[in-house]
Design an enzyme around this catalytic site. Structure first.
Site, PDB file in Angstrom:
ATOM      1  N   SER A 135     -10.940 -78.463 -29.053  1.00  0.00           N
ATOM      2  CA  SER A 135     -10.448 -77.952 -27.779  1.00  0.00           C
ATOM      3  C   SER A 135      -8.920 -77.991 -27.809  1.00  0.00           C
ATOM      4  O   SER A 135      -8.336 -79.056 -28.011  1.00  0.00           O
ATOM      5  CB  SER A 135     -11.002 -78.828 -26.647  1.00  0.00           C
ATOM      6  OG  SER A 135     -10.409 -78.475 -25.428  1.00  0.00           O
ATOM      7  N   LYS A 161     -11.703 -73.723 -29.094  1.00  0.00           N
ATOM      8  CA  LYS A 161     -11.807 -73.517 -27.636  1.00  0.00           C
ATOM      9  C   LYS A 161     -10.398 -73.583 -27.076  1.00  0.00           C
ATOM     10  O   LYS A 161      -9.659 -74.527 -27.339  1.00  0.00           O
ATOM     11  CB  LYS A 161     -12.690 -74.611 -27.037  1.00  0.00           C
ATOM     12  CG  LYS A 161     -12.517 -74.861 -25.547  1.00  0.00           C
ATOM     13  CD  LYS A 161     -13.642 -75.744 -25.016  1.00  0.00           C
ATOM     14  CE  LYS A 161     -13.147 -76.765 -24.015  1.00  0.00           C
ATOM     15  NZ  LYS A 161     -14.225 -77.625 -23.515  1.00  0.00           N
ATOM     16  N   LEU A 162     -10.047 -72.554 -26.301  1.00  0.00           N
ATOM     17  CA  LEU A 162      -8.722 -72.513 -25.676  1.00  0.00           C
ATOM     18  C   LEU A 162      -8.845 -72.837 -24.203  1.00  0.00           C
ATOM     19  O   LEU A 162      -9.697 -72.285 -23.498  1.00  0.00           O
ATOM     20  CB  LEU A 162      -8.108 -71.111 -25.812  1.00  0.00           C
ATOM     21  CG  LEU A 162      -7.824 -70.608 -27.219  1.00  0.00           C
ATOM     22  CD1 LEU A 162      -7.155 -69.226 -27.138  1.00  0.00           C
ATOM     23  CD2 LEU A 162      -6.956 -71.584 -27.995  1.00  0.00           C
ATOM     24  N   LYS A 163      -7.969 -73.699 -23.739  1.00  0.00           N
ATOM     25  CA  LYS A 163      -7.876 -73.954 -22.306  1.00  0.00           C
ATOM     26  C   LYS A 163      -7.124 -72.775 -21.693  1.00  0.00           C
ATOM     27  O   LYS A 163      -6.073 -72.358 -22.228  1.00  0.00           O
ATOM     28  CB  LYS A 163      -7.095 -75.247 -22.061  1.00  0.00           C
ATOM     29  CG  LYS A 163      -7.861 -76.485 -22.502  1.00  0.00           C
ATOM     30  CD  LYS A 163      -9.058 -76.715 -21.600  1.00  0.00           C
ATOM     31  CE  LYS A 163      -9.723 -78.053 -21.895  1.00  0.00           C
ATOM     32  NZ  LYS A 163     -10.905 -78.276 -21.046  1.00  0.00           N
ATOM     33  N   ASP A 188     -12.033 -72.252 -21.772  1.00  0.00           N
ATOM     34  CA  ASP A 188     -12.419 -73.199 -20.714  1.00  0.00           C
ATOM     35  C   ASP A 188     -11.354 -73.164 -19.625  1.00  0.00           C
ATOM     36  O   ASP A 188     -10.183 -73.455 -19.866  1.00  0.00           O
ATOM     37  CB  ASP A 188     -12.524 -74.614 -21.301  1.00  0.00           C
ATOM     38  CG  ASP A 188     -13.033 -75.630 -20.285  1.00  0.00           C
ATOM     39  OD1 ASP A 188     -13.314 -75.259 -19.130  1.00  0.00           O
ATOM     40  OD2 ASP A 188     -13.154 -76.817 -20.664  1.00  0.00           O
ATOM     41  N   ASN A 190     -11.640 -74.859 -16.561  1.00  0.00           N
ATOM     42  CA  ASN A 190     -11.611 -76.056 -15.704  1.00  0.00           C
ATOM     43  C   ASN A 190     -11.374 -75.693 -14.232  1.00  0.00           C
ATOM     44  O   ASN A 190     -10.481 -76.251 -13.578  1.00  0.00           O
ATOM     45  CB  ASN A 190     -10.557 -77.070 -16.180  1.00  0.00           C
ATOM     46  CG  ASN A 190     -10.966 -77.781 -17.459  1.00  0.00           C
ATOM     47  OD1 ASN A 190     -10.340 -77.593 -18.502  1.00  0.00           O
ATOM     48  ND2 ASN A 190     -12.016 -78.572 -17.402  1.00  0.00           N
ATOM     49  N   GLU A 213     -16.123 -71.108 -20.040  1.00  0.00           N
ATOM     50  CA  GLU A 213     -16.587 -72.364 -19.452  1.00  0.00           C
ATOM     51  C   GLU A 213     -15.942 -72.572 -18.083  1.00  0.00           C
ATOM     52  O   GLU A 213     -14.723 -72.451 -17.931  1.00  0.00           O
ATOM     53  CB  GLU A 213     -16.188 -73.480 -20.429  1.00  0.00           C
ATOM     54  CG  GLU A 213     -16.715 -74.854 -20.133  1.00  0.00           C
ATOM     55  CD  GLU A 213     -16.279 -75.859 -21.234  1.00  0.00           C
ATOM     56  OE1 GLU A 213     -15.924 -75.422 -22.351  1.00  0.00           O
ATOM     57  OE2 GLU A 213     -16.285 -77.056 -20.955  1.00  0.00           O
ATOM     58  N   ASP A 238     -19.801 -76.558 -16.944  1.00  0.00           N
ATOM     59  CA  ASP A 238     -19.469 -77.917 -17.370  1.00  0.00           C
ATOM     60  C   ASP A 238     -19.463 -78.797 -16.117  1.00  0.00           C
ATOM     61  O   ASP A 238     -20.477 -79.420 -15.777  1.00  0.00           O
ATOM     62  CB  ASP A 238     -18.097 -77.891 -18.088  1.00  0.00           C
ATOM     63  CG  ASP A 238     -17.527 -79.265 -18.398  1.00  0.00           C
ATOM     64  OD1 ASP A 238     -18.153 -80.275 -18.057  1.00  0.00           O
ATOM     65  OD2 ASP A 238     -16.417 -79.342 -18.977  1.00  0.00           O
ATOM     66  N   LYS A 262     -22.277 -83.359 -21.159  1.00  0.00           N
ATOM     67  CA  LYS A 262     -21.420 -84.537 -21.330  1.00  0.00           C
ATOM     68  C   LYS A 262     -22.151 -85.713 -20.695  1.00  0.00           C
ATOM     69  O   LYS A 262     -22.347 -85.720 -19.471  1.00  0.00           O
ATOM     70  CB  LYS A 262     -20.091 -84.348 -20.596  1.00  0.00           C
ATOM     71  CG  LYS A 262     -19.131 -83.347 -21.227  1.00  0.00           C
ATOM     72  CD  LYS A 262     -17.875 -83.214 -20.382  1.00  0.00           C
ATOM     73  CE  LYS A 262     -16.930 -82.176 -20.964  1.00  0.00           C
ATOM     74  NZ  LYS A 262     -15.869 -81.802 -20.002  1.00  0.00           N
ATOM     75  N   GLY A 290     -16.636 -82.872 -24.642  1.00  0.00           N
ATOM     76  CA  GLY A 290     -15.856 -84.062 -25.011  1.00  0.00           C
ATOM     77  C   GLY A 290     -14.940 -84.457 -23.872  1.00  0.00           C
ATOM     78  O   GLY A 290     -14.582 -83.629 -23.027  1.00  0.00           O
TER      79      GLY A 290
HETATM   80  O1  SMG Z   1     -12.732 -84.400 -26.147  1.00  0.00           O
HETATM   81  O2  SMG Z   1     -11.859 -82.815 -27.345  1.00  0.00           O
HETATM   82  C1  SMG Z   1     -12.101 -83.338 -26.275  1.00  0.00           C
HETATM   83  C2  SMG Z   1     -11.620 -82.642 -25.024  1.00  0.00           C
HETATM   84  C3  SMG Z   1     -12.526 -81.513 -24.732  1.00  0.00           C
HETATM   85  O3  SMG Z   1     -11.626 -79.802 -23.401  1.00  0.00           O
HETATM   86  C4  SMG Z   1     -12.186 -80.850 -23.421  1.00  0.00           C
HETATM   87  N1  SMG Z   1     -12.583 -81.489 -22.321  1.00  0.00           N
HETATM   88  O4  SMG Z   1     -13.406 -79.570 -19.463  1.00  0.00           O
HETATM   89  O5  SMG Z   1     -14.321 -79.640 -21.375  1.00  0.00           O
HETATM   90  C5  SMG Z   1     -13.436 -80.000 -20.607  1.00  0.00           C
HETATM   91  C6  SMG Z   1     -12.343 -80.966 -21.003  1.00  0.00           C
HETATM   92  C7  SMG Z   1     -12.260 -82.087 -20.043  1.00  0.00           C
HETATM   93  C8  SMG Z   1     -11.250 -83.109 -20.382  1.00  0.00           C
HETATM   94  S1  SMG Z   1      -9.700 -82.814 -19.820  1.00  0.00           S
HETATM   95  C9  SMG Z   1      -9.700 -83.351 -18.192  1.00  0.00           C
HETATM   96 MG    MG Z   2     -14.876 -78.035 -19.791  1.00  0.00          MG
END
Ligand code: SMG
Ligand code: MG
Length: 369
Positions: A135, A161-163, A188, A190, A213, A238, A262, A290
């Site tokens: 990620s 995976k790109l935020k 993702d 969020n 996501e 998620d 998760k 994760g």
């Molecule tokens: O554990 O590599 C990891 C992070 C993966 O992107 C990741 N987690 O929304 O999936 C998600 C984020 C939540 C953590 S940041 C608040």
């Molecule tokens: Mg997520």
């Protein structure tokens, strides 16, 4: 098992690079760890809550208080505790799934160590290694992002995976797609978007993404149904998925066609397996998310990701993606895979020197009344 003692450790582990999502930027991973001693056997559990209540309403200090005041006393008063019985024991506390999952992991670890059984065996793993994705946080600029992604590709990660967030989506995705060719790619958000962005999000379809996501706020299942109906990219929930019932409902309503599992978000590994089983019976693929876990949570996540329904690479990256040093022996990527630990319980050992070195508070020690 009789739980004799519960210790709560709060540590701060420096990240090798800042991690930025649509919620904000973090340079350190604050982690709450629970150490239980039951019938002379140790068990460890990791809390996935962050420093601030942004990903969910739970956060590190809040989880410590909930465990200390409400959950640990129940465990310490019970005469015979099993991981499977915790759901019932904790029924008087509503929500607080991340806090509950912390203790469940520790109890399960102790239980399995006492019988010489591994997490993989207990949860139903069918593979001895799992395919790993990574990620990638929001970058200060595109060039920095591309350099980071190229580094991960060179290390062997099998999915990127790109935020994303409004203002950081189409261009980074397009540029990364150019650089990585046909390597699997997903995004993702969020919860950063609203229904006003549906037309904009549809423009992601041209990049052949595995999934998008959690584009919208977690309570809004209906908005995800609307998007899923108008976009080709599969929608994956998620934050919204906090139980097996909610997962089934979201799938049946058409809000999610792939599920991110998760354990911390859903109250523990046993509920995570239940969601896996439900998704499998509905033919919905799942993957392991994760929360920047230490080696403790990572060991358990890798075991979970070895179950048959985990069809996509997880956010189960190597320890080195997060930390220069891990609190356990590090997880090292081999050809894009991590090995499922085979030792009893989580199969990893906690380094007490680092536990003291990274301590942010005095440990909380709770004993039988
Ligand atoms: O554990 O590599 C990891 C992070 C993966 O992107 C990741 N987690 O929304 O999936 C998600 C984020 C939540 C953590 S940041 C608040
Ligand atoms: Mg997520």
């Amino acid at each position: 098992m009789r739980i004799e003692r519960i210790e709560l450790h709060t540590i701060g582990m420096p990240l090798v690079r800042p991690f930025e999502t649509s919620f904000g930027r973090q340079t350190e991973r604050q982690v709450l760890l629970a150490h239980v001693v039951a019938d002379g056997v140790d068990g460890w559990g990791e809390c996935v809550a962050g420093t601030t209540p942004d990903y969910s309403s739970e956060y590190v200090d809040g989880c410590r208080i909930v465990i200390e005041r409400f959950l640990a006393p129940v465990l310490l008063a019970a005469n015979d505790v099993t991981a499977a019985a915790l759901d019932g024991l904790f029924a008087g506390v509503i929500g607080h799934r991340m806090a509950k999952a912390t203790l469940e992991a520790a109890v399960l670890d102790a239980e399995l160590r006492s019988t010489g059984t591994s997490f993989g065996e207990r949860l139903g793993a069918v593979r001895d290694r799992v395919e790993c994705g990574v990620s990638v946080g929001i970058s200060p600029d595109i060039e920095t992002l591309l350099a980071e992604v190229e580094g991960y590709v060179d290390e062997g990660y099998r999915r990127i995976k790109l935020k994303i967030k409004p203002g950081w989506d189409l261009e980074p995705v397009a540029r990364v797609r150019e650089v990585i060719g046909s390597l699997p790619l997903q995004v993702d958000a969020n919860t950063a978007y609203t229904l006003d962005h549906v037309d904009h999000l549809r423009r992601l379809d041209e990049f052949g993404l595995l999934l998008i996501e959690q584009p919208f706020v977690e309570e809004d299942i209906a908005a995800h149904v609307l998007l899923a109906d108008s976009i080709e990219t599969p929608v994956c929930l998620d934050e919204s998925i906090t139980s097996t019932g909610i997962a089934i409902d979201a799938i049946e309503r058409g809000a999610t066609s792939i599920v991110n599992i998760k354990p911390g978000r859903v109250g523990g590994y046993l509920e995570a397996v239940s969601i896996h089983d439900a998704c499998r019976s509905l033919d919905v693929p799942v993957w392991c998310g994760g929360m920047l876990e230490t080696g403790i949570g990572r060991a358990m996540n890798v075991a979970l990701a070895a179950l048959p329904g985990f069809a996509l690479p997880g956010d189960t990256s190597a320890s080195g993606r997060y930390f220069a040093e891990d609190i356990t022996e590090p997880f090292v990527l081999d050809d894009g895979y991590l090995s499922v630990p085979t030792g009893a319980g989580s199969g990893v050992e906690v380094r007490h020197d680092l536990l003291r070195h990274w301590a942010l508070t005095e440990p909380v020690v709770l004993s039988r009344p």
